[in-house]
Design a protein around this motif. Structure first.
Motif, PDB file in Angstrom:
ATOM      1  N   ALA A  12     -81.468 -89.060 182.096  1.00  0.00           N
ATOM      2  CA  ALA A  12     -80.448 -89.115 181.043  1.00  0.00           C
ATOM      3  C   ALA A  12     -81.107 -89.297 179.678  1.00  0.00           C
ATOM      4  N   GLY A  13     -82.148 -90.145 179.606  1.00  0.00           N
ATOM      5  CA  GLY A  13     -82.855 -90.347 178.340  1.00  0.00           C
ATOM      6  C   GLY A  13     -83.539 -89.075 177.864  1.00  0.00           C
ATOM      7  N   ALA A  14     -84.173 -88.361 178.786  1.00  0.00           N
ATOM      8  CA  ALA A  14     -84.816 -87.099 178.418  1.00  0.00           C
ATOM      9  C   ALA A  14     -83.783 -86.073 177.966  1.00  0.00           C
ATOM     10  N   PHE A  15     -82.666 -86.038 178.666  1.00  0.00           N
ATOM     11  CA  PHE A  15     -81.586 -85.122 178.301  1.00  0.00           C
ATOM     12  C   PHE A  15     -81.090 -85.430 176.896  1.00  0.00           C
ATOM     13  N   LEU A  16     -80.857 -86.718 176.611  1.00  0.00           N
ATOM     14  CA  LEU A  16     -80.370 -87.102 175.277  1.00  0.00           C
ATOM     15  C   LEU A  16     -81.399 -86.796 174.199  1.00  0.00           C
ATOM     16  N   ALA A  17     -82.662 -87.056 174.476  1.00  0.00           N
ATOM     17  CA  ALA A  17     -83.699 -86.791 173.476  1.00  0.00           C
ATOM     18  C   ALA A  17     -83.789 -85.292 173.178  1.00  0.00           C
ATOM     19  N   LEU A  18     -83.745 -84.481 174.206  1.00  0.00           N
ATOM     20  CA  LEU A  18     -83.796 -83.039 173.985  1.00  0.00           C
ATOM     21  C   LEU A  18     -82.528 -82.544 173.297  1.00  0.00           C
TER      22      LEU A  18
END
Length: 174
Positions: free
Chosen positions: A159-165
């Protein structure tokens, strides 16, 4: 507004956790102990009154070993134990040694030599377990709590990677 976009990823992570939970609980219901172990007797040939080192390689709990030529021995998990063969053991005979690990039992043979026991001034401790190289943490049985915690960490990381991207992509549009 961004919380709504993260909801599908969070739901996907929760679904993956739910799919792994039944397998983890099945392990706990069966006791979680390994029944695959290898009995070890060192040396396998001994004179009456001599000592042998007993081990249950791969046993995930304390094991026991018993035979007609020595008392019942408890073998601690991951270690070995020493037993003294009775002095009145029949020379030249082969005795069965039964090892019990959890509900599994296996036997190994112990041969009593026809030569008299010799005294030795040196002794060595033999641990009947080899190096489990490359296995890391995969040797132990999985714990449901650890599986849930690991799944939660993977979900949060995804989820963090998704939000950052997602944030990076929306920043380039302006």
């Amino acid at each position: 507004m961004r919380a709504i976009r993260v909801a599908p990823a969070a739901l996907l992570g929760a679904a993956l956790c739910a799919l792994t939970a039944p397998a983890a609980s099945a392990t706990v219901l069966t006791g979680g102990t390994s029944t695959s172990f290898t009995p070890a007797i060192t040396p396998s040939t001994v004179a009456p009154g001599g000592q042998v080192t007993l081990g249950a390689v791969g046993c995930t709990s304390d094991a026991t070993a018993f035979s007609g030529v020595f008392d019942t021995i408890t073998i601690p998990r991951g270690r070995s134990a020493t037993a003294t063969v009775d002095r009145d053991a029949r020379r030249g005979a082969v005795y069965a040694v039964t090892f019990r690990c959890g509900t599994a039992t296996k036997t190994a043979n112990l041969t009593v030599t026809s030569a008299p026991a010799t005294s030795s001034t040196t002794s060595s401790t033999v641990t009947p377990s080899g190096v489990l190289g490359g296995l890391g943490g995969s040797v132990d049985t999985p714990d449901p709590t650890e599986i849930a915690a690991g799944s939660a960490l993977v979900t949060v990381a995804a989820a963090g990677a998704f939000l950052a991207l997602r944030k990076r992509r929306t920043g380039r549009l302006h």
